[in-house]
Design an enzyme around this catalytic site. Sequence first.
Site, PDB file in Angstrom:
ATOM      1  N   LYS A   3      -9.195  -0.492  -6.088  1.00 37.40           N
ATOM      2  CA  LYS A   3      -9.132   0.193  -4.811  1.00 37.40           C
ATOM      3  C   LYS A   3     -10.515   0.913  -4.461  1.00 37.40           C
ATOM      4  CE  LYS A   3      -7.783   1.957  -0.858  1.00 37.40           C
ATOM      5  NZ  LYS A   3      -6.523   2.579  -0.605  1.00 37.40           N
ATOM      6  N   HIS A  46     -10.554   1.069   1.624  1.00 38.48           N
ATOM      7  CA  HIS A  46     -10.322   1.948   2.755  1.00 38.48           C
ATOM      8  C   HIS A  46     -11.468   1.785   3.598  1.00 38.48           C
ATOM      9  CE1 HIS A  46      -8.750   5.722   4.257  1.00 38.48           C
ATOM     10  NE2 HIS A  46      -9.996   5.902   4.927  1.00 38.48           N
ATOM     11  N   HIS A  78       0.994  -1.082   0.030  1.00 40.80           N
ATOM     12  CA  HIS A  78      -0.020  -0.047   0.152  1.00 40.80           C
ATOM     13  C   HIS A  78       0.887   1.234  -0.114  1.00 40.80           C
ATOM     14  CE1 HIS A  78      -3.906   2.326   1.850  1.00 40.80           C
ATOM     15  NE2 HIS A  78      -2.965   3.116   1.162  1.00 40.80           N
ATOM     16  N   HIS A 134       3.256  14.342   1.599  1.00 39.09           N
ATOM     17  CA  HIS A 134       2.578  15.774   1.218  1.00 39.09           C
ATOM     18  C   HIS A 134       3.598  16.948   1.866  1.00 39.09           C
ATOM     19  CE1 HIS A 134      -1.727  14.574   1.048  1.00 39.09           C
ATOM     20  NE2 HIS A 134      -1.591  13.837   2.077  1.00 39.09           N
ATOM     21  N   LEU A 168      -5.184   9.306   7.643  1.00 35.82           N
ATOM     22  CA  LEU A 168      -6.107   8.809   7.896  1.00 35.82           C
ATOM     23  C   LEU A 168      -6.263   7.280   7.316  1.00 35.82           C
ATOM     24  CD1 LEU A 168      -8.784  11.456   6.442  1.00 35.82           C
ATOM     25  CD2 LEU A 168      -8.600  10.548   8.838  1.00 35.82           C
ATOM     26  N   ALA A 180      -3.959  14.586   5.483  1.00 38.80           N
ATOM     27  CA  ALA A 180      -3.845  13.573   6.172  1.00 38.80           C
ATOM     28  C   ALA A 180      -2.550  12.679   5.358  1.00 38.80           C
ATOM     29  CB  ALA A 180      -4.987  12.544   6.374  1.00 38.80           C
ATOM     30  N   ASN A 238      -5.239   7.204  -6.320  1.00 42.60           N
ATOM     31  CA  ASN A 238      -5.903   8.658  -6.113  1.00 42.60           C
ATOM     32  C   ASN A 238      -5.218   9.648  -6.265  1.00 42.60           C
ATOM     33  OD1 ASN A 238      -4.376   7.913  -3.972  1.00 42.60           O
ATOM     34  ND2 ASN A 238      -5.534   9.117  -2.179  1.00 42.60           N
ATOM     35  N   HIS A 246       1.714   5.463  -1.664  1.00 42.58           N
ATOM     36  CA  HIS A 246       1.342   6.441  -2.283  1.00 42.58           C
ATOM     37  C   HIS A 246       2.642   7.385  -3.031  1.00 42.58           C
ATOM     38  CE1 HIS A 246      -2.833   6.651  -0.990  1.00 42.58           C
ATOM     39  NE2 HIS A 246      -2.470   6.219   0.181  1.00 42.58           N
ATOM     40  N   LEU A 247       2.577   7.286  -4.290  1.00 46.42           N
ATOM     41  CA  LEU A 247       3.807   7.944  -4.911  1.00 46.42           C
ATOM     42  C   LEU A 247       3.441   9.009  -5.580  1.00 46.42           C
ATOM     43  CD1 LEU A 247       5.404   4.823  -6.972  1.00 46.42           C
ATOM     44  CD2 LEU A 247       6.412   6.000  -4.738  1.00 46.42           C
ATOM     45  N   ASP A 305       1.327   2.501   3.679  1.00 47.05           N
ATOM     46  CA  ASP A 305       0.404   3.756   3.473  1.00 47.05           C
ATOM     47  C   ASP A 305       1.435   5.067   3.418  1.00 47.05           C
ATOM     48  OD1 ASP A 305      -1.753   5.100   2.799  1.00 47.05           O
ATOM     49  OD2 ASP A 305      -2.608   5.333   4.927  1.00 47.05           O
ATOM     50  N   HIS A 318      -4.507  -0.712   5.715  1.00 46.98           N
ATOM     51  CA  HIS A 318      -4.028   0.197   6.735  1.00 46.98           C
ATOM     52  C   HIS A 318      -5.328  -0.164   8.121  1.00 46.98           C
ATOM     53  CE1 HIS A 318      -7.093   2.639   4.945  1.00 46.98           C
ATOM     54  NE2 HIS A 318      -6.363   3.391   4.015  1.00 46.98           N
TER      55      HIS A 318
END
Length: 346
Positions: free
Chosen positions: A99, A136, A13, A251, A219, A263, A41, A15-16, A247, A174
């Site tokens: 997802k 999620h 899991h 940011h 989150l 988040a 996302n 995020h890139l 996860d 998560h």
Amino acid sequence: MRSLTIRRPDDWHLHLRDGEMLKGVVGDTSRDFARAIIMPNLVPPVVTTADAIAYKKRIVDAIPAGDRFSPLMTLYLTEGTDADDVEEGKKSGLINAVKLYPAGATTNSHGGVRDFDKVMPVLERMAKIGLPLCVHGEVTTPEVDIFDREAVFIETVLEPLRRRVPELKVTMEHVTTKDGIDYIKSSAGNLAGTLTTHHLIINRNAILVGGIKPHYYCLPVAKRESHRLALRAAAVSGDPRFFLGTDSAPHVDPLKECACGCAGIYTSINTMSCLAHVFEQENALDKLEAFASLNGPAWYGLEPNTETMTLVKRDAPVTFPQKIETGAGPVTVFDPMFPLHWDVER
């Protein structure tokens, strides 16, 4: 124990992001991890197989020279998702999961699902072709307390959904509560869960005690200590239904350190050092390979990596940067609030 060699781990899991952020963070994953399930996302989201093809190319182009890393692509489930496109993506070998974001649950989830009846044909097709659904697991109804969202989701959304499509393979991503752990453990099959690095280490006090600390806000939000302990027990148990999904979610600092902060916690760079510390605390270093390197591939129908990673315990603490600099701006690195002595040998 001062040294531990395991199969090279995977992140189930991740995020890139995209653009300059992608270029700035992908190397922190590709140095340590062989594969990762990539979250879809973006803005706009990765909805179709064509979107996933284009996004995968951008990721591959950004991987530092010499790193061996394979992004495992997913599609963002919407009420307009085409079941035929999903099946073609699966047959091509490109799409590894779909997802589910309940609309409004987290970053860039406004296009998620509101009416589950509208996505049932896609879910039924996924069950037929053996494509997992990554979930999620939170409701977003305003009357539900944010700390109860996961438990209510299990009762009101996930359990009814799994009854409607019992053949569907579901990954609860998560997991943050004892409720989630117990639900997975009580399942007869077709259900597994990922656990993040940071949820094994922090509880909600990290966010709120001594002032609001935005770099511990994620989150699903971290819960009370009893839940954290349940997550740790599951992680170190060796139970094949639990495996690593960081996860890790970068940011830029200005979007975290503001009146309405984003988040996400960035852990890719120091996850393996953090995990070795946690597993050593639990007298379970012998279970780290299962959690980080074996259980995930088995769940997704892949072979474990043949390459290995060696972790060495140093006398002096291992240092990581407080921030990384990206073309999009600075990103704060997760601080576990204790010294790390386990280091990935390079």
